[in-house]
Scaffold this motif. Structure first.
Motif, mmCIF file in Angstrom:
data_model
loop_
_atom_site.group_PDB
_atom_site.id
_atom_site.type_symbol
_atom_site.label_atom_id
_atom_site.label_comp_id
_atom_site.label_asym_id
_atom_site.label_seq_id
_atom_site.Cartn_x
_atom_site.Cartn_y
_atom_site.Cartn_z
ATOM 1 N N UNK A 144 1.144 -1.147 0.109
ATOM 2 C CA UNK A 144 0.477 -0.133 0.098
ATOM 3 C C UNK A 144 0.986 1.452 0.114
ATOM 4 N N UNK A 145 2.125 0.811 0.632
ATOM 5 C CA UNK A 145 2.427 2.327 0.344
ATOM 6 C C UNK A 145 2.725 3.108 -0.885
ATOM 7 N N UNK A 146 3.354 1.933 -1.562
ATOM 8 C CA UNK A 146 3.875 2.962 -3.358
ATOM 9 C C UNK A 146 2.192 3.100 -4.079
ATOM 10 N N UNK A 147 0.581 2.848 -3.099
ATOM 11 C CA UNK A 147 -0.624 2.651 -3.805
ATOM 12 C C UNK A 147 -0.735 3.913 -3.609
ATOM 13 N N UNK A 148 -0.283 4.585 -5.350
ATOM 14 C CA UNK A 148 -0.468 6.551 -5.298
ATOM 15 C C UNK A 148 -2.293 6.561 -5.151
ATOM 16 N N UNK A 149 -2.969 5.893 -5.330
ATOM 17 C CA UNK A 149 -4.294 6.081 -4.216
ATOM 18 C C UNK A 149 -4.200 7.194 -3.170
ATOM 19 N N UNK A 150 -3.522 6.194 -1.702
ATOM 20 C CA UNK A 150 -3.372 7.074 -0.875
ATOM 21 C C UNK A 150 -2.728 8.262 -0.814
ATOM 22 N N UNK A 172 5.303 -0.739 -15.729
ATOM 23 C CA UNK A 172 5.421 0.258 -14.673
ATOM 24 C C UNK A 172 4.405 1.402 -14.163
ATOM 25 N N UNK A 173 4.334 2.328 -13.665
ATOM 26 C CA UNK A 173 3.919 3.421 -13.777
ATOM 27 C C UNK A 173 2.552 3.702 -14.249
ATOM 28 N N UNK A 174 1.826 2.691 -14.312
ATOM 29 C CA UNK A 174 0.296 3.238 -15.470
ATOM 30 C C UNK A 174 -0.025 4.629 -14.574
ATOM 31 N N UNK A 175 0.372 4.954 -13.447
ATOM 32 C CA UNK A 175 -1.057 6.188 -13.276
ATOM 33 C C UNK A 175 -0.684 7.201 -13.684
ATOM 34 N N UNK A 176 0.360 7.875 -13.830
ATOM 35 C CA UNK A 176 0.682 8.754 -14.596
ATOM 36 C C UNK A 176 0.592 8.883 -16.163
ATOM 37 N N UNK A 177 0.797 7.109 -17.002
ATOM 38 C CA UNK A 177 0.380 7.127 -18.049
ATOM 39 C C UNK A 177 -0.094 7.456 -18.650
ATOM 40 N N UNK A 178 -1.426 6.556 -17.658
ATOM 41 C CA UNK A 178 -2.771 6.716 -18.381
ATOM 42 C C UNK A 178 -4.110 8.146 -18.259
ATOM 43 N N UNK A 179 -3.657 9.035 -16.473
ATOM 44 C CA UNK A 179 -3.784 10.633 -16.655
ATOM 45 C C UNK A 179 -3.696 11.466 -17.263
ATOM 46 N N UNK A 180 -2.162 11.255 -17.535
ATOM 47 C CA UNK A 180 -1.652 12.777 -18.105
ATOM 48 C C UNK A 180 -1.454 12.621 -19.456
ATOM 49 N N UNK A 181 -2.122 11.774 -19.907
ATOM 50 C CA UNK A 181 -1.752 11.523 -21.835
ATOM 51 C C UNK A 181 -3.277 11.746 -22.564
ATOM 52 N N UNK A 225 5.996 3.769 -9.512
ATOM 53 C CA UNK A 225 7.415 2.786 -9.161
ATOM 54 C C UNK A 225 8.794 2.703 -9.811
ATOM 55 N N UNK A 226 8.130 3.493 -10.949
ATOM 56 C CA UNK A 226 9.581 3.194 -12.102
ATOM 57 C C UNK A 226 10.719 3.616 -11.276
ATOM 58 N N UNK A 227 11.018 5.221 -10.291
ATOM 59 C CA UNK A 227 11.909 5.075 -9.845
ATOM 60 C C UNK A 227 12.781 4.770 -8.715
ATOM 61 N N UNK A 228 11.972 4.368 -7.875
ATOM 62 C CA UNK A 228 11.617 3.545 -6.696
ATOM 63 C C UNK A 228 12.707 2.125 -6.722
ATOM 64 N N UNK A 229 11.798 1.260 -8.181
ATOM 65 C CA UNK A 229 12.065 0.434 -8.990
ATOM 66 C C UNK A 229 13.489 0.557 -9.633
ATOM 67 N N UNK A 230 14.057 1.740 -9.775
ATOM 68 C CA UNK A 230 15.570 1.800 -10.914
ATOM 69 C C UNK A 230 16.064 2.028 -8.978
ATOM 70 N N UNK A 231 15.786 3.201 -8.051
ATOM 71 C CA UNK A 231 16.900 2.953 -7.081
ATOM 72 C C UNK A 231 16.950 1.936 -6.359
ATOM 73 N N UNK A 232 16.390 0.788 -5.968
ATOM 74 C CA UNK A 232 17.090 -0.987 -5.652
ATOM 75 C C UNK A 232 17.317 -1.182 -6.432
ATOM 76 N N UNK A 233 17.378 -1.461 -7.589
ATOM 77 C CA UNK A 233 17.465 -2.562 -8.056
ATOM 78 C C UNK A 233 18.888 -2.802 -9.840
ATOM 79 N N UNK A 234 18.896 -1.029 -9.207
ATOM 80 C CA UNK A 234 20.053 -0.424 -10.415
ATOM 81 C C UNK A 234 20.845 0.050 -9.536
ATOM 82 N N UNK A 235 20.493 1.700 -9.296
ATOM 83 C CA UNK A 235 21.318 2.772 -8.875
ATOM 84 C C UNK A 235 22.473 2.225 -7.391
ATOM 85 N N UNK A 236 21.879 1.387 -6.607
ATOM 86 C CA UNK A 236 22.097 1.315 -5.104
ATOM 87 C C UNK A 236 22.811 0.177 -5.607
#
Lengths: 192, 198
Positions: free
Chosen positions: A110-116, B22-31, B108-119
């Motif tokens: 849920x932490x990364x659920x953007x709805x919250x 990953x990152x569907x919400x902004x993809x759908x919302x702002x396009x 989730x793309x950003x946290x995903x890259x931090x966790x899977x690559x940048x660190x």
């Protein structure tokens, strides 16, 4: 009373978090294979969203606004939500084992659920008062639950359907969501 | 891996939206328009680049147990910077993207890259990875936004293309059109991938 009812209908149906506001798409696609799990997710979201909105709302008006540091909203809110989810998980584990077994596995997601975060920011933007903000958060979460449960019901049927290969899994989910979103657009005249 | 590949992998092979899903919400919302898609893509790329740089430099000093909250704070800081920059320079973009600018934080793309690559990588690969992934995200958004703007409004970047020849199909700039277009786009990517593999 009328405003309460309007906010209720508007946040649940007309501006449904998933179909109109595009918040929380990841769990919508990810955790919707079965009706039971998606209902669990919906309940976990409802619980956390209401609590998180209450906390961030109070934090905003009693700390950030008096200190004139509203630009810290994003940082503060996400930290509050992340720690709240952790605390809820710990408390739930101690206090109610059955509840933890039912909702526990959804909590870290849920932490990364953007709805919250989205709803927490929206109530500030819409300048709701405190009770209205709580109602808005609670009903938005119910709207989320409604959307994800309906979708899981359809998806259980889709499992046995003969879908063209490239459309399996995620693409067909989105196309189903498109049709559901069209259905939800039918509500759009209800509240201005 | 060759540094050049760190950059290119995000564009097609591991495109964050179309392949990693990953990152569907902004993809759908702002396009709804191509300009919004570009703005969102640029803002996300900036945050991705910034957080990748800082996290790859600090990863050694962050205790493993609290790494996720630390990453979130770093990301949120860059999101605040971008938010203030957009407010200062483009009120229109600020209005169109609205709540989705602060919501870059939970992309989730950003946290995903931090966790899977940048660190676990050095500075230069982390920069290339951030740029590549950001560009891939921007490209996916622009394609989706262009299709929606073209079919829903007859224009791309507000330049009339289909106006007069084809009546606008309004539903494409409404929420259902977003779901529909993205669904077909992902299916198309899967289809061509299969074809290339066979």
């Amino acid at each position: 009373m009328k405003t309460f009812f309007l906010v209720l209908v508007s946040s649940m149906f007309v501006n449904n978090v998933i179909f109109a506001r595009f918040l929380g798409i990841c769990p919508y696609v990810g955790v919707s294979k079965q009706v039971s799990t998606s209902f669990g997710m919906g309940m976990a979201v409802t619980f956390v969203m209401t609590l998180a909105t209450a906390m961030t709302y109070l934090l905003n008006y009693f700390l950030l606004v008096p200190l004139k540091i509203e630009f810290m909203q994003t940082v503060m809110f996400i930290l509050v939500i992340a720690s709240l989810v952790q605390i809820v998980e710990l408390v739930m584990k101690k206090v109610s084992k059955p509840l933890y077994n039912a909702l526990g596995i959804y909590l870290p997601l849920i932490t990364t659920n953007c709805a919250i975060l989205g709803v927490a920011l929206l109530v500030i933007q819409l300048q709701y008062n405190f009770p209205l903000a709580i109602i808005f958060a609670f009903c938005s979460a119910l709207g989320f639950t409604l959307a994800i449960v309906i979708f899981a019901g359809i998806r259980e049927r889709l499992e046995t359907a003969d879908i063209p290969r490239p459309f399996r899994n995620v693409p067909i989910s989105f196309i189903t969501a498109a049709i559901l979103a069209m259905a939800f657009m039918g509500f759009s005249g209800l509240v201005k | 891996m060759h540094p050049y590949q760190e950059f290119t992998k995000g564009i097609v092979k591991e495109n964050p939206v179309l392949r990693l899903l990953l990152g569907f919400c902004p993809t759908l919302a702002v396009t709804t328009t191509a300009v919004n898609g570009l703005g969102m893509g640029a803002a996300t790329t900036f945050v991705l680049l910034g957080s990748n740089i800082v996290i790859s430099l600090l990863a050694r000093y962050i205790p493993d147990k609290v790494r996720i909250p630390c990453y979130i704070v770093v990301i949120a800081t860059f999101v605040t910077i971008v938010d203030l920059l957009i407010q200062a320079f483009s009120q229109e973009l600020n209005k169109n993207l609205g709540i989705f600018i602060p919501l870059i934080v939970v992309n989730c793309i950003i946290l995903g890259r931090a966790e899977a690559f940048a660190n676990r990588n050095r500075l230069i690969p982390a920069i290339l990875d951030g740029l590549g992934m950001g560009l891939g995200f921007t490209l996916a958004l622009m394609v989706l936004a262009s299709i929606r703007e073209l079919l829903g409004n007859g224009t791309i970047f507000s330049i009339p293309i289909l106006t007069g020849t084809l009546p606008p199909i309004i539903v494409f700039i409404l929420p259902p059109g977003a779901f529909l277009t993205l669904g077909v786009m992902i299916a198309a990517v899967v289809y061509f991938e299969k074809k290339k593999g066979a």
